[in-house]
Design a protein around this motif. Structure first.
Motif, PDB file in Angstrom:
ATOM      1  N   MET A   1       0.844  -1.188   0.000  1.00  0.00           N
ATOM      2  CA  MET A   1       0.000   0.000   0.000  1.00  0.00           C
ATOM      3  C   MET A   1       0.884   1.244   0.000  1.00  0.00           C
ATOM      4  SD  MET A   1      -2.879   1.365   2.684  1.00  0.00           S
ATOM      5  CE  MET A   1      -1.724   1.595   4.006  1.00  0.00           C
ATOM      6  N   LEU A   2       0.503   2.207  -0.807  1.00  0.00           N
ATOM      7  CA  LEU A   2       1.203   3.482  -0.885  1.00  0.00           C
ATOM      8  C   LEU A   2       0.302   4.574  -0.328  1.00  0.00           C
ATOM      9  CD1 LEU A   2       2.613   3.247  -4.524  1.00  0.00           C
ATOM     10  CD2 LEU A   2       3.786   2.686  -2.395  1.00  0.00           C
ATOM     11  N   ARG A   3       0.917   5.542   0.345  1.00  0.00           N
ATOM     12  CA  ARG A   3       0.169   6.678   0.881  1.00  0.00           C
ATOM     13  C   ARG A   3       0.997   7.938   0.637  1.00  0.00           C
ATOM     14  NH1 ARG A   3      -4.157   7.416   4.292  1.00  0.00           N
ATOM     15  NH2 ARG A   3      -4.099   9.320   5.517  1.00  0.00           N
ATOM     16  N   LYS A   4       0.338   8.983   0.163  1.00  0.00           N
ATOM     17  CA  LYS A   4       1.046  10.237  -0.109  1.00  0.00           C
ATOM     18  C   LYS A   4       0.113  11.403   0.145  1.00  0.00           C
ATOM     19  CE  LYS A   4       3.985  12.432  -3.567  1.00  0.00           C
ATOM     20  NZ  LYS A   4       4.620  12.309  -4.874  1.00  0.00           N
ATOM     21  N   ASP A   5       0.679  12.469   0.702  1.00  0.00           N
ATOM     22  CA  ASP A   5      -0.079  13.682   1.007  1.00  0.00           C
ATOM     23  C   ASP A   5       0.189  14.747  -0.044  1.00  0.00           C
ATOM     24  OD1 ASP A   5      -0.988  12.491   3.375  1.00  0.00           O
ATOM     25  OD2 ASP A   5       0.740  13.225   4.500  1.00  0.00           O
ATOM     26  N   PHE A   6      -0.844  15.521  -0.335  1.00  0.00           N
ATOM     27  CA  PHE A   6      -0.757  16.592  -1.326  1.00  0.00           C
ATOM     28  C   PHE A   6      -1.464  17.832  -0.804  1.00  0.00           C
ATOM     29  CE2 PHE A   6      -0.859  12.625  -3.702  1.00  0.00           C
ATOM     30  CZ  PHE A   6       0.171  12.771  -4.599  1.00  0.00           C
ATOM     31  N   ILE A   7      -1.043  18.985  -1.288  1.00  0.00           N
ATOM     32  CA  ILE A   7      -1.762  20.245  -1.080  1.00  0.00           C
ATOM     33  C   ILE A   7      -2.296  20.653  -2.449  1.00  0.00           C
ATOM     34  CG2 ILE A   7      -1.635  22.665  -0.373  1.00  0.00           C
ATOM     35  CD1 ILE A   7      -1.196  20.754   1.956  1.00  0.00           C
ATOM     36  N   ILE A   8      -3.594  20.861  -2.537  1.00  0.00           N
ATOM     37  CA  ILE A   8      -4.220  21.213  -3.813  1.00  0.00           C
ATOM     38  C   ILE A   8      -3.947  22.685  -4.125  1.00  0.00           C
ATOM     39  CG2 ILE A   8      -6.416  21.422  -5.045  1.00  0.00           C
ATOM     40  CD1 ILE A   8      -5.375  18.538  -4.628  1.00  0.00           C
ATOM     41  N   SER A  32      -7.174  -0.159  -5.668  1.00  0.00           N
ATOM     42  CA  SER A  32      -8.113   0.664  -4.908  1.00  0.00           C
ATOM     43  C   SER A  32      -7.442   2.004  -4.674  1.00  0.00           C
ATOM     44  CB  SER A  32      -8.415   0.024  -3.554  1.00  0.00           C
ATOM     45  OG  SER A  32      -9.047  -1.211  -3.733  1.00  0.00           O
ATOM     46  N   ILE A  33      -8.163   3.092  -4.919  1.00  0.00           N
ATOM     47  CA  ILE A  33      -7.611   4.434  -4.752  1.00  0.00           C
ATOM     48  C   ILE A  33      -8.570   5.227  -3.880  1.00  0.00           C
ATOM     49  CG2 ILE A  33      -6.829   6.546  -5.888  1.00  0.00           C
ATOM     50  CD1 ILE A  33      -6.300   4.846  -8.406  1.00  0.00           C
ATOM     51  N   PHE A  34      -8.087   5.623  -2.711  1.00  0.00           N
ATOM     52  CA  PHE A  34      -8.898   6.404  -1.787  1.00  0.00           C
ATOM     53  C   PHE A  34      -8.264   7.758  -1.557  1.00  0.00           C
ATOM     54  CE2 PHE A  34     -10.151   2.079  -0.875  1.00  0.00           C
ATOM     55  CZ  PHE A  34     -11.526   2.195  -0.784  1.00  0.00           C
ATOM     56  N   VAL A  35      -9.104   8.760  -1.361  1.00  0.00           N
ATOM     57  CA  VAL A  35      -8.642  10.105  -1.045  1.00  0.00           C
ATOM     58  C   VAL A  35      -9.293  10.511   0.270  1.00  0.00           C
ATOM     59  CG1 VAL A  35     -10.418  11.182  -2.498  1.00  0.00           C
ATOM     60  CG2 VAL A  35      -8.392  12.475  -1.886  1.00  0.00           C
ATOM     61  N   GLU A  36      -8.494  11.145   1.125  1.00  0.00           N
ATOM     62  CA  GLU A  36      -8.965  11.527   2.455  1.00  0.00           C
ATOM     63  C   GLU A  36      -8.723  13.007   2.701  1.00  0.00           C
ATOM     64  OE1 GLU A  36      -8.014  10.387   7.108  1.00  0.00           O
ATOM     65  OE2 GLU A  36      -7.396   9.019   5.518  1.00  0.00           O
ATOM     66  N   SER A  59      -6.265  22.935   0.288  1.00  0.00           N
ATOM     67  CA  SER A  59      -6.700  21.762   1.054  1.00  0.00           C
ATOM     68  C   SER A  59      -5.616  20.693   1.042  1.00  0.00           C
ATOM     69  CB  SER A  59      -7.974  21.159   0.458  1.00  0.00           C
ATOM     70  OG  SER A  59      -9.073  22.010   0.591  1.00  0.00           O
ATOM     71  N   ALA A  60      -5.464  20.026   2.190  1.00  0.00           N
ATOM     72  CA  ALA A  60      -4.537  18.905   2.291  1.00  0.00           C
ATOM     73  C   ALA A  60      -5.302  17.611   2.044  1.00  0.00           C
ATOM     74  CB  ALA A  60      -3.898  18.877   3.671  1.00  0.00           C
ATOM     75  N   LEU A  61      -4.807  16.804   1.120  1.00  0.00           N
ATOM     76  CA  LEU A  61      -5.419  15.515   0.800  1.00  0.00           C
ATOM     77  C   LEU A  61      -4.394  14.414   0.984  1.00  0.00           C
ATOM     78  CD1 LEU A  61      -7.273  16.232  -2.580  1.00  0.00           C
ATOM     79  CD2 LEU A  61      -8.190  16.367  -0.267  1.00  0.00           C
ATOM     80  N   SER A  62      -4.861  13.259   1.417  1.00  0.00           N
ATOM     81  CA  SER A  62      -4.020  12.064   1.470  1.00  0.00           C
ATOM     82  C   SER A  62      -4.592  11.043   0.512  1.00  0.00           C
ATOM     83  CB  SER A  62      -4.017  11.470   2.883  1.00  0.00           C
ATOM     84  OG  SER A  62      -3.387  12.331   3.784  1.00  0.00           O
ATOM     85  N   PHE A  63      -3.740  10.481  -0.318  1.00  0.00           N
ATOM     86  CA  PHE A  63      -4.146   9.421  -1.230  1.00  0.00           C
ATOM     87  C   PHE A  63      -3.576   8.105  -0.730  1.00  0.00           C
ATOM     88  CE2 PHE A  63      -5.252  12.886  -3.890  1.00  0.00           C
ATOM     89  CZ  PHE A  63      -6.177  12.395  -4.795  1.00  0.00           C
ATOM     90  N   GLU A  64      -4.415   7.087  -0.718  1.00  0.00           N
ATOM     91  CA  GLU A  64      -4.022   5.746  -0.311  1.00  0.00           C
ATOM     92  C   GLU A  64      -4.354   4.812  -1.473  1.00  0.00           C
ATOM     93  OE1 GLU A  64      -6.123   3.041   2.812  1.00  0.00           O
ATOM     94  OE2 GLU A  64      -4.932   4.554   3.866  1.00  0.00           O
ATOM     95  N   ILE A  65      -3.326   4.154  -1.988  1.00  0.00           N
ATOM     96  CA  ILE A  65      -3.502   3.310  -3.167  1.00  0.00           C
ATOM     97  C   ILE A  65      -2.939   1.927  -2.863  1.00  0.00           C
ATOM     98  CG2 ILE A  65      -3.002   3.037  -5.627  1.00  0.00           C
ATOM     99  CD1 ILE A  65      -2.663   6.074  -5.790  1.00  0.00           C
ATOM    100  N   GLU A  66      -3.765   0.907  -3.161  1.00  0.00           N
ATOM    101  CA  GLU A  66      -3.330  -0.463  -2.904  1.00  0.00           C
ATOM    102  C   GLU A  66      -3.786  -1.368  -4.040  1.00  0.00           C
ATOM    103  OE1 GLU A  66      -3.234  -3.723   0.677  1.00  0.00           O
ATOM    104  OE2 GLU A  66      -4.687  -2.109   0.803  1.00  0.00           O
ATOM    105  N   GLY A  67      -2.833  -2.137  -4.558  1.00  0.00           N
ATOM    106  CA  GLY A  67      -3.161  -3.085  -5.611  1.00  0.00           C
ATOM    107  C   GLY A  67      -1.976  -3.351  -6.511  1.00  0.00           C
TER     108      GLY A  67
END
Length: 89
Positions: A1-8, A32-36, A59-67
């Motif tokens: 699983m990968l997780r990365k934070d971004f600022i839009i 699977s791609i989730f945004v938080e 806005s700060a977003l975190s993306f979590e991608i697994e697969g």
């Protein structure tokens, strides 16, 4: 699983067009791609979920991608966000 934070950085955040681009892009991958945002997590593959986050500029977003294609998916999402969804230079 990968997780990365971004600022839009888009001036208008993730309004309908960039949210649609994100969902269309996410749907190209098997992972699977989730945004938080602010503790709310939704699938990036659904435009309604993405719009429901109310993402504005800064806005700060975190993306979590697994697969199986998670690395390619994260690279693509990162490039999409860095390119501001094509909204501006």
């Amino acid at each position: 699983m990968l997780r990365k934070d971004f600022i839009i950085q888009n001036k208008v955040g993730l309004h309908a067009r960039p949210a649609a681009i994100l969902a269309q892009t996410a749907n190209k991958f098997k992972s699977s791609i989730f945004v938080e945002k602010d503790g709310r997590k939704v699938s990036a593959k659904g435009i309604i979920g993405v719009l429901s986050l109310g993402v504005e500029m800064g806005s700060a977003l975190s993306f979590e991608i697994e697969g199986e294609d998670e690395e390619e998916a994260m690279k693509t999402v990162s490039e999409l966000i860095a390119g501001r969804f094509g909204d501006e230079e």
